[in-house]
Write an enzyme that holds these catalytic residues in place. Structure first.
Site, PDB file in Angstrom:
ATOM      1  N   ASP A   1      44.141 -35.313  18.009  1.00 50.04           N
ATOM      2  CA  ASP A   1      43.655 -34.353  17.009  1.00 50.04           C
ATOM      3  C   ASP A   1      42.525 -33.486  17.570  1.00 50.04           C
ATOM      4  OD1 ASP A   1      43.463 -33.108  14.558  1.00 50.04           O
ATOM      5  OD2 ASP A   1      43.303 -34.969  13.415  1.00 50.04           O
TER       6      ASP A   1
ATOM      7  N   ASP B   1      48.492 -30.034   7.609  1.00 49.92           N
ATOM      8  CA  ASP B   1      47.971 -31.063   6.704  1.00 49.92           C
ATOM      9  C   ASP B   1      48.601 -30.914   5.322  1.00 49.92           C
ATOM     10  OD1 ASP B   1      46.437 -32.249   8.567  1.00 49.92           O
ATOM     11  OD2 ASP B   1      44.511 -31.487   7.869  1.00 49.92           O
TER      12      ASP B   1
HETATM   13  C1  GLA Z   1      43.069 -33.978  10.504  1.00 52.34           C
HETATM   14  C2  GLA Z   1      44.545 -34.249  10.655  1.00 52.34           C
HETATM   15  C3  GLA Z   1      44.986 -35.263   9.608  1.00 52.34           C
HETATM   16  C4  GLA Z   1      44.190 -36.538   9.772  1.00 52.34           C
HETATM   17  C5  GLA Z   1      42.712 -36.225   9.703  1.00 52.34           C
HETATM   18  C6  GLA Z   1      41.888 -37.444  10.034  1.00 52.34           C
HETATM   19  O1  GLA Z   1      42.793 -33.329   9.330  1.00 52.34           O
HETATM   20  O2  GLA Z   1      45.271 -33.064  10.552  1.00 52.34           O
HETATM   21  O3  GLA Z   1      46.361 -35.517   9.718  1.00 52.34           O
HETATM   22  O4  GLA Z   1      44.515 -37.111  11.007  1.00 52.34           O
HETATM   23  O5  GLA Z   1      42.336 -35.193  10.593  1.00 52.34           O
HETATM   24  O6  GLA Z   1      40.547 -37.188   9.986  1.00 52.34           O
END
Ligand code: GLA
Length: 779
Positions: A475, A543
């Site tokens: 990420d 997301d």
């Molecule tokens: C980001 C990612 C999510 C999750 C969060 C965790 O927003 O896109 O899928 O992994 O971080 O903090």
């Protein structure tokens, strides 16, 4: 294949030719990019300049003359008569901005030419590369224009390598990966733009005189504008018309520009964004641009997408995962966010495996003191309060259940509230004397520093070496500000050096653990690009897991990227991002067009819903090849509320129809299937999806033998265990009928319901499987 009957060069793919020549004055004239030609005489393609025009500047060399401003070129310079947008801006060793690169020699090689610093497409097939070396004779600077033709996927890649052989330094301010001059301005520009939770929406712009710029400045390829763009003739549709697609193998600030000149010529270019960019080259130093990817078709957007999909699956994604079945995921994030412990995770994993999930992913929150997003990024100690027996123990338990285990990392970040920051505040990107700006309470690690690169590699390895890990979610959750690195000789190097070192880390991890599947992520699709896909075979798309939003997001991405790269999860409704309440069937019908996962707490589902999920996963697994590697096609939209997608692999075709808004008293509908053998009989069945009683509201009372409060306790209890079947469709029809459209059973019309009526409603959808009937060839 590449042919070089000097002064011409012809690159050939299965269906395309790309042709240019060396002008008598030494520059390269672009002659053709399109369907294969039968012509042997390329003179016919020359720009026929017979007399100078008005205020044009005449370029002269070795007794030959040309008007650069009126000539389609392969790559241009500055200050010699071409006044269109230039792909380069270099402060040359003589201190001027004038550059004049002319042909020096060329070489043809089998295979791709490896880049020393950046990912490039890999040759899974016989490919040929061409290197044209251009030279500025006055300043002793060499430029290689590198072309590779990928025959099967009908794509051509281009990039540029600059070498300073002068004793004096030069400074690159802008250097594009490629430039393409077209002899018509009659194109529309399609771009894929958005932001967090609304990534990659397709936009069409009409073009006129001047310059149009698409770019990112956030340090990532960004969710604002994808680096992939399409130029299409005005009448181009999904299955007809001319279009040219252009993408970039790069994950940092990118730049695409389209310039229409006063002589109606279109110039398009892409590369690293010149924004805040400055790169010094001393004697014998080399600079490489990222690789640009080009494709053409005269058969519409779907065909262009096919070229790009084949290209990505064969030449971009890591070889060990290309065409390999991707596991069905259960991700802990929307199930628990930060609030989990070992027993909650084990319970979730047990439920997951019962339903058919294959890979259990522990998302954010397993390290340091991370109970929310304010702390611990940068620390790699296990959170013992949540996981008292450690990660390795958890991974073993998960594996013993028969699941694979995946783990979330955000390796490029640091929270000011962390052990790492306490010990090494200098690791964070910030400018001495200025307070750095925070994003999601975090700072960016300064990847330009080699100590930071070593720290990240070491920490990642300390986990991967001790915990059995099959998958990594990589990420990156903030944009970059306060760009400064103590280790750079020019701060204009920051953004690009960051990406070079990110690739170095990713390459090290990939090489050390080739079996680990990497899914990249950046707050969802903030880094959905060919650079990241060179290391991670799939990307967490957004997301936003609301399927109605995903229709726009996944559809936008599908123009450029194959379904095998699009990670898509079913989550709970109402959705965490939009509060929209959508049927479980639609959530699956959208998420299955990609790499399927679930991201929810099963405790919030009824036994009936869990039963539906079990069936969904079994269906997906039975058709995984179709969903992940089939040929995807978008159907032309009749209106904004009815969307049809199809995917076909071997002889199996799956078509999904989505209805984002129901019409009262709708017209009769048809099921159209593209790309199907007209003289073959097919069996058409809809995927059995059942409907919750609550979807009928008080109308259910009409179907009940006794009077019950439809919102009352008894009905709610029944609803937990009982769902209603939707109309069953099971017909045999020829490809010709399916091509024209198979008449579908009526949709619910407001007056009458029986089990033959298709119940779709707002946000409803239905998926159909079309398979040949054996012995059904009727020709
Ligand atoms: C980001 C990612 C999510 C999750 C969060 C965790 O927003 O896109 O899928 O992994 O971080 O903090």
């Amino acid at each position: 294949m590449i042919y070089d009957p000097y002064p011409y060069f012809k690159l050939e793919t299965k269906d395309l030719h790309y042709i240019f020549r060396v002008l008598p004055t030494g520059q390269l004239e672009h002659l053709y990019f399109g369907k294969k030609l039968i012509d042997q005489n390329f003179e016919v393609l020359h720009q026929k300049i017979t007399a100078g025009a008005g205020s044009q500047i005449e370029y002269e060399r070795n007794g030959h003359k040309t008007l650069l401003d009126l000539t389609p070129l392969e790559y241009s310079g500055i200050g010699k008569g071409d006044f269109r947008l230039s792909p380069i801006e270099i402060k040359m060793p003589d201190g001027t901005y004038v550059s004049d690169f002319i042909y020096h020699h060329h070489e043809i090689q089998q295979g791709v030419i490896e880049s020393k610093s950046l990912p490039v497409a890999k040759p899974h097939e016989d490919v040929t590369s061409l290197i044209i070396t251009m030279i500025d004779e006055i300043c002793h600077v060499e430029m290689d224009l590198i072309y590779t033709s990928f025959v099967d996927s009908n794509t051509i890649t281009r990039r540029v390598v600059l070498r300073n052989i002068d004793t004096r330094p030069l400074i690159i301010k802008k250097m594009m990966s490629m430039m393409l001059d077209l002899d018509s301005k009659d194109y529309d520009l399609y771009t894929f733009d958005g932001g967090w939770i609304k990534e990659a929406h397709k936009h069409k712009r009409s073009l006129s005189y001047g310059t149009y710029i698409i770019e990112s400045t956030t340090g990532a390829s960004s969710n604002r504008h994808n680096p992939g763009i399409i130029l299409a003739k005005h009448d181009t549709k999904e299955d007809q018309g001319v279009c040219i697609g252009i993408n970039l193998v790069y994950s940092g600030n990118h730049y695409e520009a389209v310039h229409i000149s006063n002589h109606d010529m279109l110039r398009v270019m892409n590369g690293i964004n010149p924004h805040c960019f400055e790169w010094e080259l001393k004697e014998n130093e080399v600079f490489e641009t990222p690789e640009a990817v080009l494709s053409y078709t005269d058969q519409g957007f779907n065909q262009l997408s096919k070229h790009f999909h084949d290209f990505v699956n064969q030449h971009i994604t890591p070889r060990q995962f290309s065409h390999v079945a991707r596991p069905v995921v259960l991700n802990s994030w929307e199930a628990f966010y930060f609030n989990f412990n070992q027993s909650k995770l084990i319970k979730l994993a047990k439920q997951a495996i019962e339903l058919g999930v294959e890979l259990f992913v522990l998302d954010d929150g397993w390290f340091g003191h991370r109970d929310d997003d304010t702390s611990s990024l940068g620390d790699y100690t296990i959170n013992k309060r949540k996981l008292p027996f450690g990660l390795s123990h958890l991974s073993k338990r998960i594996h013993n259940m028969g699941l694979k285990f995946g783990l979330w990392f955000e390796p490029e970040m640091i929270n000011p509230k962390s052990e790492l920051y306490k010990n090494h505040p200098e690791y964070a990107v910030s400018i001495p004397g200025r307070t750095p700006s925070l994003g999601r309470n975090q700072l960016v690690l300064d990847l330009c520093q080699s100590d930071v690169v070593s720290y990240i590699k070491k920490q990642l390895k300390s986990i991967i070496d001790t915990v059995e890990i099959d998958y990594i979610k990589w990420d990156m959750n903030r944009h970059i500000t306060d760009m400064y690195s103590r280790s750079l000789r020019h701060q204009g190097m920051f953004f690009h050096q960051y990406i070079l070192n990110l690739y170095d880390i990713l390459l090290d991890i990939q090489r050390s653990y080739p079996h680990v599947l990497i899914e990249t992520c950046s707050s969802g699709g903030n880094r959905f690009d060919l650079g990241m896909l060179s290391f991670g075979a799939q990307v967490w798309t957004s997301d936003d897991t609301d399927p109605i939003e995903r229709l726009k997001i996944q559809e936008g991405l599908s123009y450029l990227y194959p379904l095998s790269t699009i990670s898509a999860h079913v989550s709970l409704a109402p959705h965490a991002q939009t509060l929209r309440d959508t049927p479980l069937s639609t959530r699956f019908n959208v998420a299955s067009f990609g790499v399927l996962g679930y991201e929810l707490n099963f405790d919030y589902l009824s036994p009936a819903e869990k039963g539906e999920i079990k069936k969904q996963i079994a269906f997906y697994k039975a058709h995984r090849d179709v969903f992940q590697y089939g040929q995807f096609k978008r159907h032309e939209k009749e209106d904004d509320h009815h969307i049809t997608w199809q995917v076909k692999h071997d002889q199996t075709c799956i078509v999904a129809q989505y209805q984002t808004l129901a019409n009262a008293s709708p017209a009769f509908e048809k099921l159209e299937v593209k790309d199907i053998d007209m003289d073959q009989l097919y069996r058409v069945e809809n995927v059995n999806q059942r409907l919750p009683l609550k979807r009928f509201g008080h109308l259910i009372s009409h179907a009940l033998p006794i009077k019950l409060n439809t919102n009352g306790f008894i009905m709610r209890q029944i609803g937990k265990y009982k769902m209603l079947d939707n109309a069953k469709i099971d017909e045999v029809a020829s490809g010709r009928i399916l091509h024209q459209g198979l008449k579908l059973k009526q949709q619910f019309m407001g007056t009458y319901y029986n089990d033959q009526t298709r119940i779709i409603g707002d946000f409803g959808s239905m998926m159909y499987v079309i398979k040949p009937v054996s012995g059904g060839d009727v020709s």
